[in-house]
Each structure stands twice: as structure tokens, then as C-alpha cells.
Design a protein around this motif. Sequence first.
Motif: not given
Length: 64
Positions: A40-48
Motif C-alpha cells: 500500500e503506497v500513497s498517491v504522492w509516492s506513486v507520483r514522485d
Amino acid sequence: MTRIKTKAPTTAACLTRIAQVHLGLETLEERRSDSLDFHEVSVWSVRDALRAAFEAGQAAAREA
């Protein structure tokens, strides 16, 4: 002045490093265990991570 070319990291190595830095993943290898293969990862981590991959691609294209 002669420019020394260094060998660029492989695509797999680059993606693994991005996953480690931005997504907190140890490896991108399949380990056949739900607890190890699903995260489970945050959307901002995926964006980065996506931004880092895009920038790595741009840098590779400039060096080619």
C-alpha cells in the motif's frame, strides 16, 4: 577537454532504485507471497516515482 562517459545503470537497476527511494520497496522481484508482493503506497509516492522515472528517461535520451 575529453568527456569521460560512464556506463549508465540498466533500466532494471534504475527502476529498482526508484522503487526503493520513492515507494519504500525492497525489490521489484516477484517473491510469491502476498505480504511481500503487494504494498500500500500513497498517491504522492506513486507520483514522485513516476516523475523520477520520467526524468531518468529524459536524461538517458539526452546522453544517447
